[in-house]
Design a protein around this motif. Structure first.
Motif, PDB file in Angstrom:
ATOM      1  N   ALA A 171      15.838 -49.383 -16.018  1.00  0.00           N
ATOM      2  CA  ALA A 171      16.934 -49.043 -15.112  1.00  0.00           C
ATOM      3  C   ALA A 171      16.493 -49.112 -13.655  1.00  0.00           C
ATOM      4  CB  ALA A 171      17.449 -47.644 -15.447  1.00  0.00           C
ATOM      5  N   VAL A 172      15.219 -48.728 -13.407  1.00  0.00           N
ATOM      6  CA  VAL A 172      14.717 -48.743 -12.032  1.00  0.00           C
ATOM      7  C   VAL A 172      14.724 -50.167 -11.476  1.00  0.00           C
ATOM      8  CG1 VAL A 172      12.727 -48.232 -10.557  1.00  0.00           C
ATOM      9  CG2 VAL A 172      13.289 -46.712 -12.474  1.00  0.00           C
ATOM     10  N   GLN A 173      14.311 -51.116 -12.306  1.00  0.00           N
ATOM     11  CA  GLN A 173      14.313 -52.523 -11.890  1.00  0.00           C
ATOM     12  C   GLN A 173      15.732 -52.983 -11.530  1.00  0.00           C
ATOM     13  OE1 GLN A 173      11.829 -54.528 -11.328  1.00  0.00           O
ATOM     14  NE2 GLN A 173      10.436 -52.847 -11.815  1.00  0.00           N
ATOM     15  N   THR A 174      16.664 -52.591 -12.381  1.00  0.00           N
ATOM     16  CA  THR A 174      18.060 -52.983 -12.153  1.00  0.00           C
ATOM     17  C   THR A 174      18.565 -52.407 -10.838  1.00  0.00           C
ATOM     18  OG1 THR A 174      18.339 -52.906 -14.542  1.00  0.00           O
ATOM     19  CG2 THR A 174      20.335 -53.016 -13.231  1.00  0.00           C
ATOM     20  N   MET A 175      18.172 -51.144 -10.594  1.00  0.00           N
ATOM     21  CA  MET A 175      18.615 -50.519  -9.347  1.00  0.00           C
ATOM     22  C   MET A 175      17.969 -51.189  -8.152  1.00  0.00           C
ATOM     23  SD  MET A 175      19.030 -46.492 -10.071  1.00  0.00           S
ATOM     24  CE  MET A 175      17.746 -46.199 -11.238  1.00  0.00           C
ATOM     25  N   LYS A 176      16.683 -51.512  -8.294  1.00  0.00           N
ATOM     26  CA  LYS A 176      15.952 -52.162  -7.197  1.00  0.00           C
ATOM     27  C   LYS A 176      16.584 -53.496  -6.831  1.00  0.00           C
ATOM     28  CE  LYS A 176      11.145 -50.657  -7.438  1.00  0.00           C
ATOM     29  NZ  LYS A 176       9.933 -51.094  -8.163  1.00  0.00           N
ATOM     30  N   ALA A 177      17.057 -54.204  -7.849  1.00  0.00           N
ATOM     31  CA  ALA A 177      17.648 -55.520  -7.605  1.00  0.00           C
ATOM     32  C   ALA A 177      19.031 -55.394  -6.963  1.00  0.00           C
ATOM     33  CB  ALA A 177      17.733 -56.292  -8.911  1.00  0.00           C
ATOM     34  N   GLY A 178      19.500 -54.168  -6.763  1.00  0.00           N
ATOM     35  CA  GLY A 178      20.795 -53.961  -6.120  1.00  0.00           C
ATOM     36  C   GLY A 178      21.959 -54.231  -7.056  1.00  0.00           C
ATOM     37  N   LEU A 179      21.672 -54.359  -8.332  1.00  0.00           N
ATOM     38  CA  LEU A 179      22.721 -54.742  -9.281  1.00  0.00           C
ATOM     39  C   LEU A 179      23.696 -53.594  -9.564  1.00  0.00           C
ATOM     40  CD1 LEU A 179      20.542 -56.864 -11.725  1.00  0.00           C
ATOM     41  CD2 LEU A 179      22.385 -57.712 -10.276  1.00  0.00           C
ATOM     42  N   LEU A 180      23.171 -52.353  -9.513  1.00  0.00           N
ATOM     43  CA  LEU A 180      24.051 -51.207  -9.778  1.00  0.00           C
ATOM     44  C   LEU A 180      25.125 -51.079  -8.719  1.00  0.00           C
ATOM     45  CD1 LEU A 180      22.126 -48.052 -11.028  1.00  0.00           C
ATOM     46  CD2 LEU A 180      23.474 -49.726 -12.256  1.00  0.00           C
ATOM     47  N   GLU A 181      24.749 -51.366  -7.474  1.00  0.00           N
ATOM     48  CA  GLU A 181      25.672 -51.189  -6.357  1.00  0.00           C
ATOM     49  C   GLU A 181      26.917 -52.052  -6.490  1.00  0.00           C
ATOM     50  OE1 GLU A 181      24.927 -48.796  -4.402  1.00  0.00           O
ATOM     51  OE2 GLU A 181      23.002 -48.670  -5.457  1.00  0.00           O
ATOM     52  N   VAL A 182      26.740 -53.251  -7.052  1.00  0.00           N
ATOM     53  CA  VAL A 182      27.866 -54.185  -7.081  1.00  0.00           C
ATOM     54  C   VAL A 182      28.657 -54.120  -8.393  1.00  0.00           C
ATOM     55  CG1 VAL A 182      26.846 -55.800  -5.439  1.00  0.00           C
ATOM     56  CG2 VAL A 182      26.415 -56.118  -7.873  1.00  0.00           C
ATOM     57  N   ALA A 183      28.127 -53.388  -9.379  1.00  0.00           N
ATOM     58  CA  ALA A 183      28.756 -53.426 -10.708  1.00  0.00           C
ATOM     59  C   ALA A 183      29.941 -52.472 -10.829  1.00  0.00           C
ATOM     60  CB  ALA A 183      27.718 -53.073 -11.774  1.00  0.00           C
ATOM     61  N   LEU A 203      20.663 -46.360 -17.828  1.00  0.00           N
ATOM     62  CA  LEU A 203      21.584 -46.786 -16.774  1.00  0.00           C
ATOM     63  C   LEU A 203      22.754 -45.813 -16.651  1.00  0.00           C
ATOM     64  CD1 LEU A 203      21.533 -50.625 -17.477  1.00  0.00           C
ATOM     65  CD2 LEU A 203      20.712 -49.490 -15.408  1.00  0.00           C
ATOM     66  N   LYS A 204      23.250 -45.359 -17.795  1.00  0.00           N
ATOM     67  CA  LYS A 204      24.344 -44.373 -17.776  1.00  0.00           C
ATOM     68  C   LYS A 204      23.904 -43.121 -17.044  1.00  0.00           C
ATOM     69  CE  LYS A 204      27.019 -45.451 -21.841  1.00  0.00           C
ATOM     70  NZ  LYS A 204      27.158 -45.284 -23.259  1.00  0.00           N
ATOM     71  N   HIS A 205      22.685 -42.703 -17.339  1.00  0.00           N
ATOM     72  CA  HIS A 205      22.156 -41.502 -16.719  1.00  0.00           C
ATOM     73  C   HIS A 205      22.049 -41.698 -15.204  1.00  0.00           C
ATOM     74  CE1 HIS A 205      20.038 -37.769 -16.331  1.00  0.00           C
ATOM     75  NE2 HIS A 205      19.018 -38.377 -15.748  1.00  0.00           N
ATOM     76  N   ALA A 206      21.459 -42.833 -14.804  1.00  0.00           N
ATOM     77  CA  ALA A 206      21.289 -43.111 -13.371  1.00  0.00           C
ATOM     78  C   ALA A 206      22.637 -43.106 -12.663  1.00  0.00           C
ATOM     79  CB  ALA A 206      20.593 -44.457 -13.182  1.00  0.00           C
ATOM     80  N   ILE A 207      23.643 -43.670 -13.313  1.00  0.00           N
ATOM     81  CA  ILE A 207      24.967 -43.751 -12.687  1.00  0.00           C
ATOM     82  C   ILE A 207      25.617 -42.369 -12.615  1.00  0.00           C
ATOM     83  CG2 ILE A 207      27.309 -44.615 -13.113  1.00  0.00           C
ATOM     84  CD1 ILE A 207      25.812 -47.242 -14.051  1.00  0.00           C
ATOM     85  N   SER A 208      25.371 -41.547 -13.633  1.00  0.00           N
ATOM     86  CA  SER A 208      25.982 -40.213 -13.638  1.00  0.00           C
ATOM     87  C   SER A 208      25.425 -39.352 -12.503  1.00  0.00           C
ATOM     88  CB  SER A 208      25.758 -39.522 -14.985  1.00  0.00           C
ATOM     89  OG  SER A 208      24.407 -39.115 -15.085  1.00  0.00           O
ATOM     90  N   LEU A 209      24.230 -39.706 -12.015  1.00  0.00           N
ATOM     91  CA  LEU A 209      23.621 -38.909 -10.937  1.00  0.00           C
ATOM     92  C   LEU A 209      24.118 -39.321  -9.553  1.00  0.00           C
ATOM     93  CD1 LEU A 209      19.892 -38.878 -12.157  1.00  0.00           C
ATOM     94  CD2 LEU A 209      21.606 -37.074 -12.430  1.00  0.00           C
ATOM     95  N   LYS A 210      24.782 -40.466  -9.499  1.00  0.00           N
ATOM     96  CA  LYS A 210      25.233 -40.959  -8.188  1.00  0.00           C
ATOM     97  C   LYS A 210      26.334 -40.074  -7.628  1.00  0.00           C
ATOM     98  CE  LYS A 210      26.177 -45.372  -7.342  1.00  0.00           C
ATOM     99  NZ  LYS A 210      26.499 -46.785  -7.605  1.00  0.00           N
ATOM    100  N   LYS A 211      26.185 -39.711  -6.370  1.00  0.00           N
ATOM    101  CA  LYS A 211      27.238 -38.904  -5.736  1.00  0.00           C
ATOM    102  C   LYS A 211      28.299 -39.844  -5.188  1.00  0.00           C
ATOM    103  CE  LYS A 211      24.972 -34.625  -4.561  1.00  0.00           C
ATOM    104  NZ  LYS A 211      23.655 -34.916  -5.160  1.00  0.00           N
ATOM    105  N   ILE A 212      29.506 -39.731  -5.741  1.00  0.00           N
ATOM    106  CA  ILE A 212      30.585 -40.586  -5.249  1.00  0.00           C
ATOM    107  C   ILE A 212      31.835 -39.737  -5.048  1.00  0.00           C
ATOM    108  CG2 ILE A 212      29.766 -42.763  -6.258  1.00  0.00           C
ATOM    109  CD1 ILE A 212      31.772 -42.290  -8.545  1.00  0.00           C
ATOM    110  N   SER A 213      32.728 -40.219  -4.200  1.00  0.00           N
ATOM    111  CA  SER A 213      33.945 -39.443  -3.942  1.00  0.00           C
ATOM    112  C   SER A 213      34.890 -39.556  -5.138  1.00  0.00           C
ATOM    113  CB  SER A 213      34.626 -39.972  -2.681  1.00  0.00           C
ATOM    114  OG  SER A 213      35.112 -41.258  -2.933  1.00  0.00           O
ATOM    115  N   GLU A 214      35.875 -38.673  -5.153  1.00  0.00           N
ATOM    116  CA  GLU A 214      36.796 -38.644  -6.287  1.00  0.00           C
ATOM    117  C   GLU A 214      37.622 -39.921  -6.416  1.00  0.00           C
ATOM    118  OE1 GLU A 214      39.659 -35.359  -6.807  1.00  0.00           O
ATOM    119  OE2 GLU A 214      37.837 -34.113  -6.816  1.00  0.00           O
ATOM    120  N   GLU A 215      37.883 -40.560  -5.272  1.00  0.00           N
ATOM    121  CA  GLU A 215      38.703 -41.780  -5.316  1.00  0.00           C
ATOM    122  C   GLU A 215      37.877 -42.993  -5.740  1.00  0.00           C
ATOM    123  OE1 GLU A 215      38.569 -40.839  -1.353  1.00  0.00           O
ATOM    124  OE2 GLU A 215      38.763 -39.091  -2.676  1.00  0.00           O
TER     125      GLU A 215
END
Ligand SMILES: Nc1nc2c(ncn2[C@@H]2O[C@H](COP(=O)(O)OP(=O)(O)OP(=O)(O)O)[C@@H](O)[C@H]2O)c(=O)[nH]1
Ligand SMILES: [Mg+2]
Length: 315
Positions: A171-183, A203-215
């Motif tokens: 998952a770290v590699q995927t995040m480093k490649a910037g792939l999570l940001e665009v998915a 990956l699910k875990h990493a995404i669940s930790l991301k702080k994002i707004s409700e919208e």
């Protein structure tokens, strides 16, 4: 019959011809795009990206089959198949897509970066507009990796599917490649291979930790086995869910409006740049300037300031 008339009558050969004209920025391509423009805006654009060999083309093929079984006309644009990674797969892609377009309402086109003088991103956008005007309801755009050009192309899509495989790292590699940001939807393909499930969990875990707004949409993660067409229906549903979400809170429209602004600015800056460089080439003795910088009489910043002043204040 006029090319445009044939195009609007649904002639596939006219479509191919128009795409070629637009791709090559041949004489009159702007007028053609202008004539098509009122008919655009209906198609949904879905980007599929990820590392080489992840199974993007296989997924695109599966999605296109599913869409056509639902009666949807689907256009496919495979970007930059001339890259060293993708070159080998192209023939296979053509064969696969050929089968599909023979039997159903699928149109396949590959775009090479060579010859795309106005930029690959702009060329892809224009070809996508042509498919849209022709009546394709969904346009699937495959790009490899995430360089700046690919990011521009992906940014232009309504929904983005990122495909990774256990081989592409953790998952770290995927995040480093910037792939999570665009998915919007993150697919772990080759679910038959070891490590696929644990990668999906990470990956699910990493995404669940991301702080994002409700919208904001939270990226969905799923696994597929594209070569066996497993998980395709679920992928389709998640894409629909994402589209429904962004339509409900106006992000869909806002994003498209932003893209229009970007497009206008890109056309303008391309033109400014070209004209500026032409005027420079006509009137400036570059050998002399290079000589002056080389000998330390001036420096690139000072000389650029002077050239800029000269050419922005004189017509
Ligand atoms: N084991 C396994 N192989 C798969 C799966 N999906 C695709 N493949 C194989 O992976 C290889 C690459 O698939 P493609 O669809 O060409 O991958 P791609 O991402 O489009 O590749 P490029 O365009 O070259 O970057 C092919 O041999 C596929 O048959 C899967 O779920 N499991
Ligand atoms: Mg491919």
């Amino acid at each position: 019959m006029e090319l445009i008339e044939r195009f609007f009558s649904g002639d596939i050969r006219a479509l191919s011809r128009v795409i070629t004209l637009v791709e090559n920025r041949a004489d009159g391509f702007r007028e053609i795009l202008g004539q098509l423009s009122p008919k655009t805006g209906k198609a949904v654009k879905i980007g599929i990206t990820g590392p080489p060999g992840a199974g993007k083309s296989t997924l695109v093929y599966c999605l296109a089959s599913l869409l056509s079984s639902k009666g949807q006309k689907t256009g496919i644009i495979a970007v930059d198949p001339s890259s060293p990674f993708t070159g080998g797969a192209l023939l296979g892609d053509r064969v696969r897509m050929g089968e599909l377009s023979g039997a159903n309402q699928v149109f396949f086109r590959s775009m090479a970066s060579r010859g795309a003088t106005g930029g690959l991103s702009s060329a892809t956008d224009n070809v996508s507009a042509v498919l849209d005007a022709f009546g394709y309801q969904t346009i699937l755009i495959e790009t490899v990796g995430v360089g700046q050009v690919e990011l521009d192309i992906i940014d232009n899509c309504d929904s983005v599917v990122v495909v990774v495989v256990p081989e592409s790292g953790d998952a770290v590699q995927t995040m480093k490649a910037g792939l999570l940001e665009v998915a919007d939807v993150l697919v772990v393909n080759k679910a038959d291979r070891q490590g696929a499930d644990s990668l999906a969990q990470e990956l699910k875990h990493a995404i669940s930790l991301k702080k994002i707004s409700e919208e904001s949409w939270r990226t969905k993660v799923m696994t597929t086995q594209a070569d066996k067409s497993i998980g395709i229906e679920q992928l389709y549903e998640l894409i629909q869910e994402h589209l429904g979400f962004i339509k409900a809170n106006h992000q869909f429209d806002n994003h498209r409006r932003e893209q229009i602004k970007k497009k206008i600015l890109a056309i303008l800056s391309h033109r400014f740049r070209r004209e500026f460089l032409e005027r420079l080439a006509d009137r400036v003795d570059f050998e002399k300037i290079i000589d002056d910088v080389y000998r330390g009489k001036t420096d690139p910043y000072r000389i650029s300031d002077r050239l800029y002043e000269t050419f922005t204040h004189s017509q």
